[in-house]
Design a protein around this motif. Structure first.
Motif, PDB file in Angstrom:
ATOM      1  N   GLY A 254       3.507  -0.911   8.766  1.00  0.00           N
ATOM      2  CA  GLY A 254       2.325  -0.548   7.334  1.00  0.00           C
ATOM      3  C   GLY A 254       3.511  -0.301   6.053  1.00  0.00           C
ATOM      4  N   LEU A 255       4.237   0.264   6.281  1.00  0.00           N
ATOM      5  CA  LEU A 255       4.911   1.067   5.573  1.00  0.00           C
ATOM      6  C   LEU A 255       6.174  -0.415   5.141  1.00  0.00           C
ATOM      7  CD1 LEU A 255       6.839   3.198   3.849  1.00  0.00           C
ATOM      8  CD2 LEU A 255       8.182   3.864   5.638  1.00  0.00           C
ATOM      9  N   LYS A 256       6.705  -0.559   5.974  1.00  0.00           N
ATOM     10  CA  LYS A 256       7.283  -2.353   5.567  1.00  0.00           C
ATOM     11  C   LYS A 256       7.026  -3.205   4.028  1.00  0.00           C
ATOM     12  CE  LYS A 256      10.702  -5.668   7.393  1.00  0.00           C
ATOM     13  NZ  LYS A 256      11.263  -6.078   9.225  1.00  0.00           N
ATOM     14  N   SER A 257       5.645  -3.646   4.486  1.00  0.00           N
ATOM     15  CA  SER A 257       4.847  -3.845   4.184  1.00  0.00           C
ATOM     16  C   SER A 257       5.085  -3.990   2.252  1.00  0.00           C
ATOM     17  CB  SER A 257       3.363  -4.328   4.372  1.00  0.00           C
ATOM     18  OG  SER A 257       2.605  -5.237   4.062  1.00  0.00           O
ATOM     19  N   ASN A 258       4.387  -2.359   2.525  1.00  0.00           N
ATOM     20  CA  ASN A 258       4.472  -1.639   0.952  1.00  0.00           C
ATOM     21  C   ASN A 258       5.350  -1.823   0.220  1.00  0.00           C
ATOM     22  OD1 ASN A 258       1.867  -1.041   1.018  1.00  0.00           O
ATOM     23  ND2 ASN A 258       1.456   0.879   2.102  1.00  0.00           N
ATOM     24  N   ILE A 259       6.749  -1.927   0.698  1.00  0.00           N
ATOM     25  CA  ILE A 259       7.863  -1.682   0.234  1.00  0.00           C
ATOM     26  C   ILE A 259       8.680  -3.362   0.107  1.00  0.00           C
ATOM     27  CG2 ILE A 259      10.690  -1.751   1.278  1.00  0.00           C
ATOM     28  CD1 ILE A 259       9.690   1.002   2.987  1.00  0.00           C
ATOM     29  N   LYS A 260       8.393  -3.881   1.060  1.00  0.00           N
ATOM     30  CA  LYS A 260       8.372  -5.079   0.672  1.00  0.00           C
ATOM     31  C   LYS A 260       7.939  -6.195  -0.023  1.00  0.00           C
ATOM     32  CE  LYS A 260       9.947  -7.099   4.678  1.00  0.00           C
ATOM     33  NZ  LYS A 260      11.476  -8.150   4.462  1.00  0.00           N
ATOM     34  N   ALA A 261       6.358  -5.540  -0.184  1.00  0.00           N
ATOM     35  CA  ALA A 261       5.171  -5.419  -1.631  1.00  0.00           C
ATOM     36  C   ALA A 261       5.692  -5.328  -3.004  1.00  0.00           C
ATOM     37  CB  ALA A 261       3.993  -5.342  -1.631  1.00  0.00           C
ATOM     38  N   ARG A 262       6.365  -4.012  -2.905  1.00  0.00           N
ATOM     39  CA  ARG A 262       7.414  -3.470  -5.085  1.00  0.00           C
ATOM     40  C   ARG A 262       7.965  -4.773  -5.242  1.00  0.00           C
ATOM     41  NH1 ARG A 262      10.473   2.498  -2.820  1.00  0.00           N
ATOM     42  NH2 ARG A 262       7.918   3.417  -1.961  1.00  0.00           N
ATOM     43  N   SER A 263       8.445  -5.618  -4.581  1.00  0.00           N
ATOM     44  CA  SER A 263       9.318  -6.490  -5.279  1.00  0.00           C
ATOM     45  C   SER A 263       7.891  -7.881  -5.589  1.00  0.00           C
ATOM     46  CB  SER A 263      10.529  -6.563  -4.659  1.00  0.00           C
ATOM     47  OG  SER A 263      10.170  -6.580  -3.099  1.00  0.00           O
ATOM     48  N   SER A 264       7.253  -7.917  -3.776  1.00  0.00           N
ATOM     49  CA  SER A 264       6.745  -9.227  -4.326  1.00  0.00           C
ATOM     50  C   SER A 264       5.313  -9.643  -4.457  1.00  0.00           C
ATOM     51  CB  SER A 264       6.385  -9.421  -2.632  1.00  0.00           C
ATOM     52  OG  SER A 264       6.178  -8.868  -2.087  1.00  0.00           O
ATOM     53  N   SER A 265       4.775  -8.268  -5.273  1.00  0.00           N
ATOM     54  CA  SER A 265       3.506  -8.037  -4.879  1.00  0.00           C
ATOM     55  C   SER A 265       2.526  -8.184  -3.566  1.00  0.00           C
ATOM     56  CB  SER A 265       3.087  -8.318  -6.882  1.00  0.00           C
ATOM     57  OG  SER A 265       2.832  -9.517  -6.496  1.00  0.00           O
ATOM     58  N   GLU A 266       2.253  -8.272  -3.404  1.00  0.00           N
ATOM     59  CA  GLU A 266       1.579  -9.581  -1.425  1.00  0.00           C
ATOM     60  C   GLU A 266       1.890  -8.181  -1.420  1.00  0.00           C
ATOM     61  OE1 GLU A 266       0.714 -11.696  -2.011  1.00  0.00           O
ATOM     62  OE2 GLU A 266       1.850 -13.140  -2.861  1.00  0.00           O
ATOM     63  N   TYR A 267       0.653  -6.900  -1.461  1.00  0.00           N
ATOM     64  CA  TYR A 267       0.355  -6.455  -0.579  1.00  0.00           C
ATOM     65  C   TYR A 267      -0.408  -6.190  -0.108  1.00  0.00           C
ATOM     66  CZ  TYR A 267       2.593  -2.621  -3.641  1.00  0.00           C
ATOM     67  OH  TYR A 267       3.344  -2.367  -4.787  1.00  0.00           O
ATOM     68  N   SER A 268      -0.831  -5.212   1.188  1.00  0.00           N
ATOM     69  CA  SER A 268      -2.002  -5.849   2.336  1.00  0.00           C
ATOM     70  C   SER A 268      -3.412  -6.316   1.867  1.00  0.00           C
ATOM     71  CB  SER A 268      -2.094  -4.477   3.435  1.00  0.00           C
ATOM     72  OG  SER A 268      -2.576  -5.222   4.539  1.00  0.00           O
ATOM     73  N   SER A 269      -4.137  -5.275   0.198  1.00  0.00           N
ATOM     74  CA  SER A 269      -4.877  -5.821  -0.086  1.00  0.00           C
ATOM     75  C   SER A 269      -4.820  -5.244  -1.195  1.00  0.00           C
ATOM     76  CB  SER A 269      -6.060  -4.644   0.785  1.00  0.00           C
ATOM     77  OG  SER A 269      -6.714  -4.985   1.572  1.00  0.00           O
ATOM     78  N   LEU A 270      -5.990  -5.867  -2.302  1.00  0.00           N
ATOM     79  CA  LEU A 270      -5.292  -5.396  -3.956  1.00  0.00           C
ATOM     80  C   LEU A 270      -6.829  -5.302  -4.202  1.00  0.00           C
ATOM     81  CD1 LEU A 270      -3.155  -8.025  -3.817  1.00  0.00           C
ATOM     82  CD2 LEU A 270      -2.046  -7.018  -5.615  1.00  0.00           C
ATOM     83  N   VAL A 271      -7.127  -4.201  -5.786  1.00  0.00           N
ATOM     84  CA  VAL A 271      -8.612  -4.414  -6.207  1.00  0.00           C
ATOM     85  C   VAL A 271      -7.759  -5.517  -7.552  1.00  0.00           C
ATOM     86  CG1 VAL A 271     -10.352  -3.084  -7.603  1.00  0.00           C
ATOM     87  CG2 VAL A 271      -8.876  -1.925  -5.627  1.00  0.00           C
ATOM     88  N   TYR A 272      -9.338  -5.923  -8.022  1.00  0.00           N
ATOM     89  CA  TYR A 272      -8.952  -7.150  -9.010  1.00  0.00           C
ATOM     90  C   TYR A 272      -9.886  -6.827 -10.035  1.00  0.00           C
ATOM     91  CZ  TYR A 272      -5.848 -10.105  -5.704  1.00  0.00           C
ATOM     92  OH  TYR A 272      -5.612 -10.248  -5.027  1.00  0.00           O
ATOM     93  N   PHE A 273      -9.670  -6.663 -11.509  1.00  0.00           N
ATOM     94  CA  PHE A 273     -10.142  -5.893 -12.461  1.00  0.00           C
ATOM     95  C   PHE A 273     -10.586  -7.346 -13.278  1.00  0.00           C
ATOM     96  CE2 PHE A 273      -8.372  -2.637 -11.242  1.00  0.00           C
ATOM     97  CZ  PHE A 273     -10.213  -1.052 -11.115  1.00  0.00           C
ATOM     98  N   PHE A 274     -11.604  -7.677 -13.336  1.00  0.00           N
ATOM     99  CA  PHE A 274     -12.157  -8.967 -14.370  1.00  0.00           C
ATOM    100  C   PHE A 274     -12.925  -8.353 -15.196  1.00  0.00           C
ATOM    101  CE2 PHE A 274     -11.482 -10.405  -9.605  1.00  0.00           C
ATOM    102  CZ  PHE A 274     -10.556 -11.625 -10.196  1.00  0.00           C
ATOM    103  N   LYS A 275     -13.628  -9.470 -16.755  1.00  0.00           N
ATOM    104  CA  LYS A 275     -14.332  -8.951 -17.377  1.00  0.00           C
ATOM    105  C   LYS A 275     -15.296 -11.057 -17.777  1.00  0.00           C
ATOM    106  CE  LYS A 275     -10.357  -9.937 -21.688  1.00  0.00           C
ATOM    107  NZ  LYS A 275     -10.607  -9.702 -23.041  1.00  0.00           N
ATOM    108  N   LYS A 276     -16.219 -10.670 -18.182  1.00  0.00           N
ATOM    109  CA  LYS A 276     -16.583 -12.115 -18.284  1.00  0.00           C
ATOM    110  C   LYS A 276     -15.702 -12.704 -19.700  1.00  0.00           C
ATOM    111  CE  LYS A 276     -21.106 -11.695 -18.823  1.00  0.00           C
ATOM    112  NZ  LYS A 276     -22.728 -11.681 -19.089  1.00  0.00           N
ATOM    113  N   GLU A 277     -15.942 -14.037 -19.056  1.00  0.00           N
ATOM    114  CA  GLU A 277     -15.057 -15.011 -20.923  1.00  0.00           C
ATOM    115  C   GLU A 277     -16.953 -15.072 -21.267  1.00  0.00           C
ATOM    116  OE1 GLU A 277     -12.536 -17.386 -19.318  1.00  0.00           O
ATOM    117  OE2 GLU A 277     -11.438 -16.428 -19.709  1.00  0.00           O
ATOM    118  N   LYS A 278     -17.460 -15.585 -22.536  1.00  0.00           N
ATOM    119  CA  LYS A 278     -17.939 -15.893 -23.493  1.00  0.00           C
ATOM    120  C   LYS A 278     -18.683 -17.296 -22.867  1.00  0.00           C
ATOM    121  CE  LYS A 278     -18.774 -12.752 -26.568  1.00  0.00           C
ATOM    122  NZ  LYS A 278     -19.186 -12.712 -27.609  1.00  0.00           N
ATOM    123  N   ILE A 279     -19.242 -18.033 -21.846  1.00  0.00           N
ATOM    124  CA  ILE A 279     -19.807 -19.273 -21.773  1.00  0.00           C
ATOM    125  C   ILE A 279     -19.552 -20.434 -23.480  1.00  0.00           C
ATOM    126  CG2 ILE A 279     -21.323 -20.767 -20.096  1.00  0.00           C
ATOM    127  CD1 ILE A 279     -21.690 -19.013 -18.729  1.00  0.00           C
TER     128      ILE A 279
END
Length: 279
Positions: A254-279
């Motif tokens: 788990g630690l190795k995964s987080n260390i590698k993700a510091r440069s790759s951004s490929e974390y085990s899980s991520l939170v995404y924040f979205f807003k609506k686009e007007k249709i």
């Protein structure tokens, strides 16, 4: 229909012991579990499915609950960057702890949870959860959250349409999912616990979820890592792979995964924040 090709086969370690195949959806860089079982609730029928209980009977469960309680405030701190009050809907609310904390932080809270057992646990905490979206009628929400929920939902297209209609025009949609391009996913391969077939029906890369939501009128505004997930997922993955929890090995991975993700951004899980686009 997008072209699909075989990616990997994984075992259901929680309930059935059955094997399921994952196929690559080239259009969205998303993996899809096949086949989708006709009776999905059966695959949640385990006392060890921790998000539907508040169990602390094992060391792993105690660690999970401790981290979960810590992250409740962290998640709300992130949301406070966008909204500090208003109507908040938690989809897949589990046993209701996030909604309790959100209510304590001034939000007017609502929740949807299809699992009857989880709704019962939440009710004992005076948290009333609806079974389906339709029970929310014509409400509009300033914040909608899905904490490791989207991957469980069979009809992704209809889900996003429903979320779009429920979200206020200036609202924020918060979605947390595992990342199958993380180091721990690549290390554990078919033993990776976050594949969790067949409960997890869809598996996302960062590009895949961003493109998918964009095509359904949501614009990505921010991403944040869930750094504790790599440790917990590695702990479960070790047990899948070796039959033993192997805490030290899981922590190292788990630690190795987080260390590698510091440069790759490929974390085990991520939170995404979205807003609506007007249709």
């Amino acid at each position: 229909m997008a072209k699909q090709k075989y990616f990997i086969s994984c075992k259901d370690y929680l309930v059935s012991g059955e094997e399921f195949d994952l196929f690559w959806n080239d259009k969205y860089e998303i993996l899809e579990t096949k086949p989708i079982p006709l009776k999905l609730p059966f695959y949640y029928s385990s006392d060890h499915y921790i998000s539907h209980t508040d169990s602390k009977s094992t060391l792993t469960e105690k660690l999970y609950q401790r981290v979960k309680n810590f992250m409740l405030n962290k998640k709300l701190d992130w949301i406070y960057n966008y909204k500090t009050t208003g109507k908040l809907l938690d989809v897949g609310a589990g046993t209701g702890d996030f909604l309790i904390e959100a209510k304590n932080r001034s939000f007017d809270v609502y929740g949807v949870e299809p699992n009857e057992k989880a709704r019962g646990v939440a009710l004992h905490k005076d948290v009333i959860l609806e079974k389906e979206f339709k029970d929310l009628k014509e409400l509009k929400f300033d914040v909608i959250t899905l904490w490791h929920v989207l991957e469980h939902i069979p009809d992704q297209e209809e889900e996003l349409k429903a979320l779009y209609n429920l979200l206020a025009d200036d609202g924020i949609l918060v979605v947390a999912v595992p990342n199958f391009k993380s180091y721990d996913a690549n290390y554990y391969k078919d033993y990776w616990a976050a594949y969790d077939v067949p409960r997890h029906l869809y598996h996302y890369s960062q590009k895949g979820i961003t493109d998918f939501f964009y095509d359904h009128n949501f614009e990505l505004v921010e991403k944040r890592p869930l750094i504790f997930d790599s440790y917990y997922v590695s702990l479960l993955s070790e047990k899948h792979k070796t039959g033993s929890s192997n805490y030290l090995k899981a922590f190292y991975t788990g630690l190795k995964s987080n260390i590698k993700a510091r440069s790759s951004s490929e974390y085990s899980s991520l939170v995404y924040f979205f807003k609506k686009e007007k249709i």
